[in-house]
Design a protein around this motif. Structure first.
Motif, mmCIF file in Angstrom:
data_model
loop_
_atom_site.group_PDB
_atom_site.id
_atom_site.type_symbol
_atom_site.label_atom_id
_atom_site.label_comp_id
_atom_site.label_asym_id
_atom_site.label_seq_id
_atom_site.Cartn_x
_atom_site.Cartn_y
_atom_site.Cartn_z
ATOM 1 N N LEU A 161 -3.882 -2.729 -5.074
ATOM 2 C CA LEU A 161 -5.026 -1.820 -5.120
ATOM 3 C C LEU A 161 -5.366 -1.413 -3.693
ATOM 4 O O LEU A 161 -4.964 -2.077 -2.742
ATOM 5 C CB LEU A 161 -6.226 -2.520 -5.766
ATOM 6 N N PHE A 162 -6.117 -0.308 -3.555
ATOM 7 C CA PHE A 162 -6.511 0.141 -2.224
ATOM 8 C C PHE A 162 -7.803 -0.583 -1.835
ATOM 9 O O PHE A 162 -8.843 -0.338 -2.438
ATOM 10 C CB PHE A 162 -6.683 1.653 -2.208
ATOM 11 N N ALA A 168 4.555 5.104 -5.696
ATOM 12 C CA ALA A 168 4.675 4.998 -7.147
ATOM 13 C C ALA A 168 3.688 5.918 -7.854
ATOM 14 O O ALA A 168 3.970 6.437 -8.924
ATOM 15 C CB ALA A 168 4.471 3.560 -7.589
ATOM 16 N N LEU A 169 2.512 6.129 -7.244
ATOM 17 C CA LEU A 169 1.524 7.015 -7.854
ATOM 18 C C LEU A 169 1.874 8.476 -7.620
ATOM 19 O O LEU A 169 1.301 9.364 -8.241
ATOM 20 C CB LEU A 169 0.132 6.721 -7.295
ATOM 21 N N ARG A 183 8.336 10.266 -10.898
ATOM 22 C CA ARG A 183 7.325 9.236 -10.643
ATOM 23 C C ARG A 183 6.074 9.460 -11.471
ATOM 24 O O ARG A 183 5.367 8.522 -11.822
ATOM 25 C CB ARG A 183 6.995 9.179 -9.155
ATOM 26 N N GLN A 204 0.828 -1.198 0.000
ATOM 27 C CA GLN A 204 0.000 0.000 0.000
ATOM 28 C C GLN A 204 0.867 1.255 0.000
ATOM 29 O O GLN A 204 0.567 2.235 -0.675
ATOM 30 C CB GLN A 204 -0.923 0.003 1.227
ATOM 31 N N LEU A 264 -2.779 8.389 -14.992
ATOM 32 C CA LEU A 264 -1.923 9.539 -14.727
ATOM 33 C C LEU A 264 -1.123 9.952 -15.965
ATOM 34 O O LEU A 264 -0.275 10.831 -15.889
ATOM 35 C CB LEU A 264 -0.978 9.239 -13.561
ATOM 36 N N PHE A 276 1.721 10.128 -4.552
ATOM 37 C CA PHE A 276 0.944 10.798 -3.503
ATOM 38 C C PHE A 276 1.864 11.540 -2.542
ATOM 39 O O PHE A 276 2.956 11.086 -2.252
ATOM 40 C CB PHE A 276 0.153 9.772 -2.682
ATOM 41 N N ARG A 289 -5.624 13.660 -6.796
ATOM 42 C CA ARG A 289 -4.590 14.093 -5.866
ATOM 43 C C ARG A 289 -3.294 14.488 -6.547
ATOM 44 O O ARG A 289 -2.575 15.352 -6.082
ATOM 45 C CB ARG A 289 -4.315 12.972 -4.858
ATOM 46 N N VAL A 290 -2.941 13.787 -7.624
ATOM 47 C CA VAL A 290 -1.637 14.020 -8.247
ATOM 48 C C VAL A 290 -1.749 15.003 -9.415
ATOM 49 O O VAL A 290 -0.913 15.866 -9.595
ATOM 50 C CB VAL A 290 -1.004 12.691 -8.702
ATOM 51 N N MET A 315 -11.414 1.135 -1.044
ATOM 52 C CA MET A 315 -12.077 2.021 -2.017
ATOM 53 C C MET A 315 -12.671 1.183 -3.131
ATOM 54 O O MET A 315 -12.137 0.127 -3.462
ATOM 55 C CB MET A 315 -11.052 2.942 -2.668
ATOM 56 N N LEU A 373 -8.884 8.530 -7.574
ATOM 57 C CA LEU A 373 -8.196 9.267 -6.505
ATOM 58 C C LEU A 373 -6.809 9.789 -6.924
ATOM 59 O O LEU A 373 -6.508 10.969 -6.705
ATOM 60 C CB LEU A 373 -8.089 8.419 -5.232
ATOM 61 N N PRO A 374 -5.967 8.950 -7.544
ATOM 62 C CA PRO A 374 -4.651 9.476 -7.950
ATOM 63 C C PRO A 374 -4.755 10.647 -8.924
ATOM 64 O O PRO A 374 -3.979 11.596 -8.832
ATOM 65 C CB PRO A 374 -3.974 8.269 -8.617
ATOM 66 N N ARG A 424 -5.300 2.248 -13.272
ATOM 67 C CA ARG A 424 -4.935 3.259 -12.286
ATOM 68 C C ARG A 424 -3.633 3.953 -12.676
ATOM 69 O O ARG A 424 -3.502 5.181 -12.559
ATOM 70 C CB ARG A 424 -4.799 2.596 -10.908
ATOM 71 N N ALA A 425 -2.667 3.152 -13.152
ATOM 72 C CA ALA A 425 -1.379 3.735 -13.546
ATOM 73 C C ALA A 425 -1.514 4.552 -14.832
ATOM 74 O O ALA A 425 -0.960 5.636 -14.947
ATOM 75 C CB ALA A 425 -0.332 2.633 -13.709
ATOM 76 N N MET A 444 3.532 2.405 -12.548
ATOM 77 C CA MET A 444 4.070 1.141 -12.031
ATOM 78 C C MET A 444 2.948 0.139 -11.818
ATOM 79 O O MET A 444 1.900 0.477 -11.278
ATOM 80 C CB MET A 444 4.788 1.409 -10.707
#
Lengths: 212, 261
Positions: B107-108, A116-117, B95, A110, B172, A119, B123-124, B111, B119-120, B168-169, B100
């Protein structure tokens, strides 16, 4: 009936002491957890020492120290203040350990996925690790809360008029002896069983949603 | 330095990923010795080799999940030098350029699938929730998982979870996708779903680096094959050529073990 009424007068203080001590404990536990996870050896050592000090001395001794031993200028702590504060800081030590364990139960992957994302640290704590830690901590946290509910009776030793205090007062006045304490025990059970049920319910509900 | 940054214009045929003289050791245990590698835009590089060869470590060093002891990593013009202190800003930039995908998906679990992908972006990249959800649904559709959007990851099969992780990757907008044994935790049949998605991704021109034991994928999809053993690259080149005519004895031994079982 008259007996029950006499004891029930102590109920609000039992609940109040428990809730306030739990709140103080939860808030104070957070910086302690941060210290326990710190890579700085000095900060770690101080946090470790604090936890061991708080846990190593019986709560009743902490209450005596706070109630009889501390005076800030001319101000002394009231029985309720000393009771809440004493039980609160001892709770902080135990809760810090509970939180620390729950944080390390969050899989390493986690953290890695979060990094890696890209955050930020704050996002990792509030969105990823925090919620998972909270879930992992629920069973141990409620177990501790139930323990604290009963331990709040320790505050009777410095004169906080909660359930046990009221019970022993009634016992002395009426001479009814042991019976009054059975009634007190019944009240504690009525308080703690729903707490336990709620905890299990929450735990099962969350497990269903996110079971790995 | 200034000049180098200008030269790394993405329009030119500069490699998207460059790894120079990477080295890493845990105490006396050397895991990487002098690894250099460059990945051209739009190419697929497969890394194979026996376990413990350092394949995953190289991949994880590329986006600094592992800190190399020495060497240099350049991804899409963002340069990180192991000897110097990296600023959080350049680390974040690097990054963001690299997506990756992990062996165990990561995975989270708390959620929904949609939130995992959205979410990424929020947030990113600073997307609004609507923008993020729209992009997420588009990607999930492409992965064949639009109907899973409101489920929790635990309700999805391993292959589905890995495809969600890929979505998810991708969300971004990375310049390169790094895959760390993406099918190793999956049943062979389920792994095929993931490989299909990766093939499709390669055909759209995505630059990819894939650590894998899937020899068929390495042979048929990869443009470049890198063989690692004992912390170093022992052979690299065209996959067909290496598989047909390996130059190194260690490569021959490894290929015999994986192909003739």
């Amino acid at each position: 009936m008259e007996m029950l009424k006499a004891i029930a007068i102590g109920l609000p203080l039992t609940v109040l002491v428990t809730i306030l001590a739990l709140m103080i404990g939860t808030v104070v536990a957070l910086p302690i957890v941060a210290g326990l996870r710190s890579r700085n050896r000095l900060i770690w050592l101080m946090s470790r020492g604090l936890v061991d000090l708080l846990r190593g001395i019986p709560p009743v001794v902490w209450l005596f120290i706070l109630y009889y031993g501390i005076s800030i200028g001319a101000v002394r702590l009231s029985a309720l203040q000393a009771g809440v504060l004493g039980l609160g800081v001892v709770a902080a030590a135990y809760l810090a350990e509970i939180f620390r364990g729950a944080i390390s139960a969050v899989p390493k992957g986690q953290w890695e996925a979060s990094s890696a994302l890209g955050f930020h640290r704050a996002t990792v704590w509030t969105r990823i690790v925090g919620p998972q830690t909270a879930r992992a901590a629920i069973p141990a946290y409620t177990t501790f809360a139930i323990g604290l509910l009963k331990d709040s009776s320790i505050a009777s030793t410095i004169g906080v008029s909660e359930i046990v205090f009221m019970s022993s007062q009634y016992a002395r006045q009426s001479g009814s002896g042991i019976l009054v304490f059975f009634v007190a025990a019944g009240i504690y059970i009525l308080l703690s069983v729903p707490l336990g049920l709620l905890s299990r319910h929450l735990d099962i509900k969350m497990r269903k949603a996110v079971a790995r | 330095m200034e000049q180098l940054m200008i030269e790394l214009n993405p329009q030119t045929t500069q490699p998207v990923v460059q790894v120079k003289n990477l080295a890493k050791a845990y105490g006396s245990n050397v895991v990487l010795r002098d690894v250099s590698l460059s990945v051209a835009e739009g190419s697929v590089t497969a890394m194979i080799g026996p376990s413990g060869a350092g394949k995953s470590t190289v991949l994880r060093c590329m986006n600094l999940l592992e800190q190399p002891d020495s060497g240099e990593i350049v991804i899409d013009g963002h340069c990180i030098n192991a000897g110097k202190k990296t600023s959080p800003k350049s680390l974040a930039a690097l990054r963001r350029s690299a997506g990756m995908v992990f062996q165990h998906f990561n995975l989270f679990p708390h959620m929904t699938v949609l939130r995992n992908v959205s979410l990424p972006q929020e947030r990113v990249l600073g997307c609004s929730r609507e923008q993020a959800n729209e992009k997420s649904m588009e990607l999930l559709k492409r992965m064949g998982l639009a109907d899973k959007a409101d489920q929790y990851p635990s309700r999805c099969s391993g292959g589905q979870q890995q495809r969600i992780a890929i979505a998810r990757a991708l969300a971004l907008g990375p310049r390169v996708m790094l895959f760390d044994e993406p099918t190793s935790a999956l049943d062979p049949e389920v792994g095929v779903e993931v490989l299909e998605v990766m093939k499709e991704l390669a055909s759209t021109g995505m630059t990819m680096v894939v650590v894998t034991h899937e020899m068929a994928f390495a042979e048929n999809v990869a443009d470049e094959l890198v063989v690692m053993a004992d912390g170093g690259i022992i052979e690299k080149g065209h996959p067909g050529q290496i598989l047909k005519d390996p130059q190194h004895e260690r490569t021959r031994r490894f290929l015999r073990a994986v192909l003739e079982r």
